[in-house]
Design an enzyme around this catalytic site. Structure first.
Site, PDB file in Angstrom:
ATOM      1  N   CYS A 106      16.675 -29.535  12.249  1.00 34.55           N
ATOM      2  CA  CYS A 106      16.962 -28.234  11.641  1.00 34.55           C
ATOM      3  C   CYS A 106      16.978 -28.371  10.106  1.00 34.55           C
ATOM      4  O   CYS A 106      15.950 -28.602   9.501  1.00 34.55           O
ATOM      5  CB  CYS A 106      18.270 -27.672  12.198  1.00 34.55           C
ATOM      6  SG  CYS A 106      18.428 -25.881  12.014  1.00 34.55           S
ATOM      7  N   HIS A 210      16.879 -28.390  18.506  1.00 32.53           N
ATOM      8  CA  HIS A 210      18.030 -29.280  18.676  1.00 32.53           C
ATOM      9  C   HIS A 210      17.956 -30.048  19.994  1.00 32.53           C
ATOM     10  O   HIS A 210      18.566 -29.636  20.998  1.00 32.53           O
ATOM     11  CB  HIS A 210      19.329 -28.470  18.622  1.00 32.53           C
ATOM     12  CG  HIS A 210      19.631 -27.918  17.270  1.00 32.53           C
ATOM     13  ND1 HIS A 210      20.430 -28.584  16.358  1.00 32.53           N
ATOM     14  CD2 HIS A 210      19.221 -26.781  16.654  1.00 32.53           C
ATOM     15  CE1 HIS A 210      20.509 -27.872  15.238  1.00 32.53           C
ATOM     16  NE2 HIS A 210      19.787 -26.773  15.400  1.00 32.53           N
ATOM     17  N   GLU A 212      19.472 -32.686  20.768  1.00 37.25           N
ATOM     18  CA  GLU A 212      20.795 -33.215  21.139  1.00 37.25           C
ATOM     19  C   GLU A 212      21.550 -32.258  22.063  1.00 37.25           C
ATOM     20  O   GLU A 212      22.443 -32.672  22.819  1.00 37.25           O
ATOM     21  CB  GLU A 212      21.628 -33.527  19.886  1.00 37.25           C
ATOM     22  CG  GLU A 212      22.235 -32.349  19.171  1.00 37.25           C
ATOM     23  CD  GLU A 212      21.270 -31.590  18.258  1.00 37.25           C
ATOM     24  OE1 GLU A 212      21.724 -30.648  17.576  1.00 37.25           O
ATOM     25  OE2 GLU A 212      20.075 -31.937  18.220  1.00 37.25           O
TER      26      GLU A 212
END
Length: 234
Positions: A106, A210, A212
């Site tokens: 990001c 993202h 994660e």
């Protein structure tokens, strides 16, 4: 087996420098050693930080200061952290100097692009004259946001093994002019750049989404984190 040390950037919270725990969890589950990197000013100590890690993970957070890429602030620019920008630019300097893997997520992707001489849309909804899809989430659920098209012949395609994946994304900014040392690795159907990667060999990748957040339930997300940590073992 070597357990590589992964340096993870932090951001200023209400009272502390902090980072979402997901970053720590996914690195440790890949048997990497997560090391949080607090923002400091001393350049010699910043270099020492980088000398003690095997890879650099640039996390998300506030907007990048547009002064870094020669623009005045747009009316839709959100919070900026100029001191963090300055610190992370130095981290990138020293990480590139050492040739260690770098993953920017990001805001981290924007920092990589700006470091290389690229620019950022300060607000895609106000600066792009097109019918854009929804890139910002307004909930905390771990469901996919939108589809991303992975470019053929890129490292990202090699990592995820698919031409299209669904991602979790939450941003109002995006890469605009791509830095000369990078190429576009993925876009959404509305044309927004969702991933950039170095034109040179090695692991130097910026993602708008993202991984994660979907590491435990999505193969593409897990593969990205896995290959990043694996690159740090070398």
């Amino acid at each position: 087996m070597k357990h590589p040390v992964i340096g993870i950037t932090t951001f200023i919270g209400k009272n502390n420098q902090e980072v979402p725990k997901n970053f720590i969890d996914v690195i440790s589950e890949e048997e990497g050693i997560p090391m949080l990197l607090p923002e400091i000013e001393n350049e010699e100590l910043i270099r020492e930080q980088v000398m003690n890690i095997d890879a650099l993970l640039l996390t998300g957070g506030d907007d990048v200061d547009p002064a870094l890429y020669g623009e005045d602030p747009h009316q839709s620019l959100a919070n900026v952290e100029p001191d963090r920008d300055k610190y992370e630019l130095k981290l990138i300097d020293y990480a590139l100097e050492r040739g260690i893997p770098i993953l920017g997520i990001c805001r981290g992707s924007h920092m990589l692009n700006v470091h290389g001489g690229g620019t950022v849309y300060q607000d895609i909804y106000k600066q792009i004259d097109a019918d854009l899809i929804k890139h910002q989430r307004h909930d905390k659920q771990e469901h996919f946001t939108h589809k991303v098209n992975i470019q053929e012949g890129t490292k990202m395609r090699e990592i995820v093994g698919e031409a299209e994946i669904f991602t979790i994304s939450n941003h109002h900014q995006a890469v605009n002019k791509v830095a000369d040392n990078f190429k576009v690795a993925a876009r959404t159907n509305d044309g927004i750049v969702e991933a950039i990667e170095s034109k040179e060999p090695g692991f130097l990748i910026g993602l708008q989404w993202h991984p994660e957040d979907r590491y435990h339930t999505d193969d593409a997300s897990k593969n990205i984190i896995n290959k990043f940590v694996e690159a740090a073992r070398v």
